[in-house]
Design a protein around this motif. Structure first.
Motif, mmCIF file in Angstrom:
data_model
loop_
_atom_site.group_PDB
_atom_site.id
_atom_site.type_symbol
_atom_site.label_atom_id
_atom_site.label_comp_id
_atom_site.label_asym_id
_atom_site.label_seq_id
_atom_site.Cartn_x
_atom_site.Cartn_y
_atom_site.Cartn_z
ATOM 1 N N ALA A 10 12.240 -26.688 18.081
ATOM 2 C CA ALA A 10 12.131 -26.756 16.616
ATOM 3 C C ALA A 10 12.079 -28.208 16.140
ATOM 4 O O ALA A 10 11.420 -28.530 15.150
ATOM 5 N N PRO A 58 9.497 -32.157 11.018
ATOM 6 C CA PRO A 58 10.460 -31.044 11.175
ATOM 7 C C PRO A 58 11.920 -31.504 11.088
ATOM 8 O O PRO A 58 12.824 -30.663 11.078
ATOM 9 N N ARG A 79 13.046 -33.942 8.721
ATOM 10 C CA ARG A 79 13.286 -34.690 7.482
ATOM 11 C C ARG A 79 14.420 -34.053 6.668
ATOM 12 O O ARG A 79 14.767 -32.885 6.849
ATOM 13 N N ASN A 80 14.950 -34.861 5.756
ATOM 14 C CA ASN A 80 15.912 -34.333 4.791
ATOM 15 C C ASN A 80 15.274 -34.319 3.402
ATOM 16 O O ASN A 80 14.084 -34.620 3.255
ATOM 17 N N ILE A 138 15.192 -29.478 3.919
ATOM 18 C CA ILE A 138 15.663 -29.690 5.292
ATOM 19 C C ILE A 138 15.122 -28.596 6.210
ATOM 20 O O ILE A 138 15.762 -27.546 6.407
ATOM 21 N N PRO A 139 13.928 -28.839 6.807
ATOM 22 C CA PRO A 139 13.317 -27.807 7.655
ATOM 23 C C PRO A 139 14.237 -27.334 8.791
ATOM 24 O O PRO A 139 14.183 -26.164 9.167
ATOM 25 N N LEU A 140 15.082 -28.243 9.313
ATOM 26 C CA LEU A 140 15.928 -27.841 10.444
ATOM 27 C C LEU A 140 16.925 -26.746 10.038
ATOM 28 O O LEU A 140 17.297 -25.915 10.873
ATOM 29 N N ALA A 144 15.027 -23.711 10.701
ATOM 30 C CA ALA A 144 14.895 -23.471 12.146
ATOM 31 C C ALA A 144 16.208 -22.946 12.725
ATOM 32 O O ALA A 144 16.208 -22.144 13.664
#
Lengths: 155, 155
Positions: free
Chosen positions: A23, A44, A46-47, B18-20, B23
């Motif tokens: 991820a 993927p 970033r904040n 925040i994409p993570l 994920a």
């Protein structure tokens, strides 16, 4: 027969075992007897402010420290590595690619680690990891304490 | 008119910024004047040993601390939150859902924080976060140092 390079071994371990590394799109930039360098693209990771999310920087550093511990432990037959503790200091935002660098332990530290592993089937390594900032500066600094063991259970 | 609940505000911020968090499939279990509780399923957050990846546990704790800092800072008009430092201790593997709990600062700490924010436009909060283990035990413990500011730049 040549052993499989560490970059391929680590990539295969993470692809199979750690979905979050996928991820984060973690890439192994360098893995040799001197150091392990990991990279990950910003998007993927970033904040809300458009720089790197602290959790991603810590995740990348955790993997770098884990990889270096495995590289140091593997010649002694210890392949089970867990993280016990971490400290991280975030000094400046990371506005582009995330890059984490961990040096392999010194020969002296590696010998001491190998002796403890042979005696007790487990041993501890403390691994510093740097996160690159612009112009060779350090944007964040991580220290992880890892335990390697020759058996599945570390407790 | 009632303000939008914190669970919705945080979910929207993380979904967009925040994409993570996506994920990791982070879910807000509770967000009120007492505490913030985040959860994430094991599957996207597992490691090679089938328990939770240390990087995921730290990522979840980072978000919990960030959320609590925003909840404390928002009434004072400070909406820019960054993490400055973290420490984490991993005590036992997490074999199921990941759950992170952070308490809101005490009234005394909140008042001191608000006074500093009013005077200097920025203030620091230290937030402890616990990761739940089986039977109410604590599997990991995190402490994050966050800086809240009323302006975009924290430096």
């Amino acid at each position: 027969m040549l052993a499989e390079p560490w970059s391929q071994r680590l990539a295969a371990l993470w692809a199979e075992g750690i979905p979050l590394a996928g991820a984060m799109a973690v890439e192994i930039r360098r893995a040799d007897e001197e150091m392990l360098v990991l990279a990950a693209p910003l998007e993927p990771n970033r904040n809300h402010m458009g720089s790197a999310f602290g959790g991603s920087l810590h995740g990348l550093a955790t993997l770098a420290g884990w990889g270096v511990t495995l590289m140091a432990a593997d010649p002694f037959g210890a392949r089970h590595i867990i993280i016990r503790a971490s400290q991280m200091r975030f000094r400046a935002p990371v506005a582009g690619e995330l890059i984490a660098t961990a040096a392999l332990p010194t020969p002296t530290a590696t010998v001491a680690f190998g002796i403890t592993l042979a005696r007790r089937n487990r041993a501890r390594l403390t691994i510093p990891v740097s996160i690159e900032g612009p112009g060779g500066s350090i944007a964040a600094h991580f220290v992880g304490e890892y335990v390697a063991s020759t058996t599945e259970s570390c407790d």
